[in-house]
Design a protein around this motif. Structure first.
Motif, PDB file in Angstrom:
ATOM      1  N   TYR A 146       2.758   7.113  11.601  1.00  0.00           N
ATOM      2  CA  TYR A 146       3.843   7.806  10.895  1.00  0.00           C
ATOM      3  C   TYR A 146       3.709   7.708   9.371  1.00  0.00           C
ATOM      4  O   TYR A 146       3.733   8.737   8.688  1.00  0.00           O
ATOM      5  N   PRO A 147       3.551   6.503   8.789  1.00  0.00           N
ATOM      6  CA  PRO A 147       3.433   6.449   7.327  1.00  0.00           C
ATOM      7  C   PRO A 147       2.157   7.113   6.794  1.00  0.00           C
ATOM      8  O   PRO A 147       2.149   7.615   5.669  1.00  0.00           O
ATOM      9  N   LEU A 148       1.099   7.135   7.595  1.00  0.00           N
ATOM     10  CA  LEU A 148      -0.125   7.830   7.159  1.00  0.00           C
ATOM     11  C   LEU A 148       0.136   9.328   7.015  1.00  0.00           C
ATOM     12  O   LEU A 148      -0.327   9.964   6.072  1.00  0.00           O
ATOM     13  N   ILE A 149       0.868   9.880   7.962  1.00  0.00           N
ATOM     14  CA  ILE A 149       1.199  11.308   7.899  1.00  0.00           C
ATOM     15  C   ILE A 149       2.150  11.564   6.734  1.00  0.00           C
ATOM     16  O   ILE A 149       1.960  12.500   5.965  1.00  0.00           O
ATOM     17  N   ARG A 150       3.178  10.726   6.586  1.00  0.00           N
ATOM     18  CA  ARG A 150       4.159  10.894   5.493  1.00  0.00           C
ATOM     19  C   ARG A 150       3.498  10.792   4.125  1.00  0.00           C
ATOM     20  O   ARG A 150       3.829  11.543   3.214  1.00  0.00           O
ATOM     21  N   VAL A 187      -3.861  13.467  17.579  1.00  0.00           N
ATOM     22  CA  VAL A 187      -3.608  13.819  16.188  1.00  0.00           C
ATOM     23  C   VAL A 187      -4.341  12.809  15.323  1.00  0.00           C
ATOM     24  O   VAL A 187      -4.193  11.597  15.498  1.00  0.00           O
ATOM     25  N   SER A 188      -5.164  13.313  14.425  1.00  0.00           N
ATOM     26  CA  SER A 188      -5.844  12.443  13.469  1.00  0.00           C
ATOM     27  C   SER A 188      -5.119  12.560  12.134  1.00  0.00           C
ATOM     28  O   SER A 188      -4.625  13.628  11.775  1.00  0.00           O
ATOM     29  N   CYS A 189      -5.038  11.430  11.428  1.00  0.00           N
ATOM     30  CA  CYS A 189      -4.291  11.401  10.176  1.00  0.00           C
ATOM     31  C   CYS A 189      -4.892  10.361   9.241  1.00  0.00           C
ATOM     32  O   CYS A 189      -5.751   9.577   9.636  1.00  0.00           O
ATOM     33  N   GLY A 190      -4.419  10.360   8.001  1.00  0.00           N
ATOM     34  CA  GLY A 190      -4.940   9.452   6.993  1.00  0.00           C
ATOM     35  C   GLY A 190      -6.071  10.115   6.233  1.00  0.00           C
ATOM     36  O   GLY A 190      -6.080  11.335   6.030  1.00  0.00           O
ATOM     37  N   THR A 191      -7.042   9.314   5.821  1.00  0.00           N
ATOM     38  CA  THR A 191      -8.224   9.813   5.113  1.00  0.00           C
ATOM     39  C   THR A 191      -9.461   9.317   5.846  1.00  0.00           C
ATOM     40  O   THR A 191      -9.362   8.446   6.720  1.00  0.00           O
ATOM     41  N   MET A 192     -10.624   9.804   5.478  1.00  0.00           N
ATOM     42  CA  MET A 192     -11.852   9.332   6.122  1.00  0.00           C
ATOM     43  C   MET A 192     -12.002   7.820   5.938  1.00  0.00           C
ATOM     44  O   MET A 192     -12.520   7.140   6.807  1.00  0.00           O
ATOM     45  N   GLU A 193     -11.537   7.291   4.820  1.00  0.00           N
ATOM     46  CA  GLU A 193     -11.669   5.861   4.545  1.00  0.00           C
ATOM     47  C   GLU A 193     -10.646   5.033   5.326  1.00  0.00           C
ATOM     48  O   GLU A 193     -10.882   3.877   5.646  1.00  0.00           O
ATOM     49  N   HIS A 194      -9.485   5.592   5.607  1.00  0.00           N
ATOM     50  CA  HIS A 194      -8.412   4.876   6.310  1.00  0.00           C
ATOM     51  C   HIS A 194      -7.666   5.881   7.194  1.00  0.00           C
ATOM     52  O   HIS A 194      -6.741   6.544   6.742  1.00  0.00           O
ATOM     53  N   SER A 195      -8.130   5.987   8.437  1.00  0.00           N
ATOM     54  CA  SER A 195      -7.540   6.991   9.332  1.00  0.00           C
ATOM     55  C   SER A 195      -7.121   6.358  10.645  1.00  0.00           C
ATOM     56  O   SER A 195      -7.451   5.212  10.945  1.00  0.00           O
ATOM     57  N   PRO A 255     -15.128  10.521  14.218  1.00  0.00           N
ATOM     58  CA  PRO A 255     -14.412  11.223  13.150  1.00  0.00           C
ATOM     59  C   PRO A 255     -15.362  12.115  12.357  1.00  0.00           C
ATOM     60  O   PRO A 255     -16.492  11.719  12.061  1.00  0.00           O
ATOM     61  N   GLU A 256     -14.916  13.323  12.061  1.00  0.00           N
ATOM     62  CA  GLU A 256     -15.677  14.243  11.204  1.00  0.00           C
ATOM     63  C   GLU A 256     -14.805  14.589  10.010  1.00  0.00           C
ATOM     64  O   GLU A 256     -13.593  14.766  10.166  1.00  0.00           O
ATOM     65  N   PRO A 257     -15.387  14.703   8.828  1.00  0.00           N
ATOM     66  CA  PRO A 257     -14.581  15.030   7.643  1.00  0.00           C
ATOM     67  C   PRO A 257     -13.826  16.348   7.828  1.00  0.00           C
ATOM     68  O   PRO A 257     -14.353  17.306   8.404  1.00  0.00           O
ATOM     69  N   LYS A 309     -10.325  21.484   5.143  1.00  0.00           N
ATOM     70  CA  LYS A 309      -9.259  21.850   4.208  1.00  0.00           C
ATOM     71  C   LYS A 309      -8.216  20.745   4.054  1.00  0.00           C
ATOM     72  O   LYS A 309      -7.255  20.910   3.317  1.00  0.00           O
ATOM     73  N   VAL A 310      -8.397  19.641   4.783  1.00  0.00           N
ATOM     74  CA  VAL A 310      -7.476  18.497   4.697  1.00  0.00           C
ATOM     75  C   VAL A 310      -8.304  17.228   4.511  1.00  0.00           C
ATOM     76  O   VAL A 310      -9.504  17.204   4.794  1.00  0.00           O
ATOM     77  N   SER A 311      -7.650  16.172   4.060  1.00  0.00           N
ATOM     78  CA  SER A 311      -8.366  14.917   3.808  1.00  0.00           C
ATOM     79  C   SER A 311      -8.560  14.075   5.065  1.00  0.00           C
ATOM     80  O   SER A 311      -9.388  13.174   5.087  1.00  0.00           O
ATOM     81  N   CYS A 312      -7.797  14.356   6.126  1.00  0.00           N
ATOM     82  CA  CYS A 312      -7.941  13.567   7.353  1.00  0.00           C
ATOM     83  C   CYS A 312      -9.088  14.113   8.205  1.00  0.00           C
ATOM     84  O   CYS A 312      -9.436  15.287   8.129  1.00  0.00           O
ATOM     85  N   PRO A 313      -9.663  13.238   9.016  1.00  0.00           N
ATOM     86  CA  PRO A 313     -10.777  13.682   9.858  1.00  0.00           C
ATOM     87  C   PRO A 313     -10.310  14.500  11.056  1.00  0.00           C
ATOM     88  O   PRO A 313      -9.137  14.486  11.416  1.00  0.00           O
ATOM     89  N   SER A 314     -11.256  15.192  11.655  1.00  0.00           N
ATOM     90  CA  SER A 314     -11.044  15.809  12.970  1.00  0.00           C
ATOM     91  C   SER A 314     -11.874  15.004  13.958  1.00  0.00           C
ATOM     92  O   SER A 314     -12.606  14.092  13.573  1.00  0.00           O
TER      93      SER A 314
END
Length: 186
Positions: free
Chosen positions: A56-60, A19-27, A99-101, A104-109
């Motif tokens: 957990y807090p990145l997802i929240r 599971v990838s979470c966060g943003t491209m800058e902080h994931s 990581p790829e941008p 439809k979401v801000s987190c990478p795949s």
């Protein structure tokens, strides 16, 4: 004869996903086996995560995550990401995953994943040791090399998917039938 055994979650095998979470800058990426489908229409799924996990807090905070299916060639990275904390390591660098941008979401795949499922959290259910993130599927990214050009179908069997079963990883086995084959007229 069956004997009573201690209560536990013995529903195996399960997909071993990253599971990838966060943003491209902080994931971050974390390994999750407590995941599954909740609904077809609308498409919904879930992941269950311990609140003390670094992700957990990145997802929240962002209320988004991407479920990346894993393959046998990703087994070492999948295990490593599950036993090390993103608080101590850059898991992208340590696992060699890319990581790829998100679309439809801000987190990478994860580029190496054959299928990435972009999710937006709808509800958080507190269960005990884990919290369940119930999510709407907002997009699916499929690797073209597993797409049948004539039918547009995705060939999951060709991807060599990774499964988790009671502390061990397995490559998904050979198919033995197709849905409805037991009642299909000859």
């Amino acid at each position: 004869m069956k004997v009573s055994w201690k209560p536990g979650t013995m529903i195996y095998p399960l997909p071993a996903v990253l599971v990838s979470c966060g943003t491209m800058e902080h994931s971050n990426i974390l390994t999750v086996a407590w995941t599954g489908t909740l609904c077809t229409n609308p498409p919904m799924c879930y992941i269950s995560v311990r609140p003390e996990r670094h992700s957990y807090p990145l997802i929240r905070e962002n209320m988004e995550f991407t479920i990346n299916l894993t393959t046998s060639s990703m087994a070492r990275a999948t295990d490593w990401a599950g036993v090390r904390s993103g608080a101590d390591y850059d898991k992208w660098e340590e696992t060699g995953l890319t990581p790829e941008p998100g679309v439809k979401v801000s987190c990478p795949s994860i580029a190496e994943s054959p299928l990435s499922i972009e999710c937006r959290v709808k509800e958080v259910v507190h269960l005990g040791s884990h919290d369940m993130f119930v999510a709407d599927v907002v997009n699916v990214l499929a690797d073209e090399k597993f797409m049948d050009p004539s039918t547009g179908a995705f060939d999951l069997a060709a991807a060599g998917l990774l499964n988790y079963s009671h502390g061990q990883y397995f490559e998904q086995g050979a198919p033995i039938g197709r849905f409805g084959w037991s009642v299909k007229k000859k």
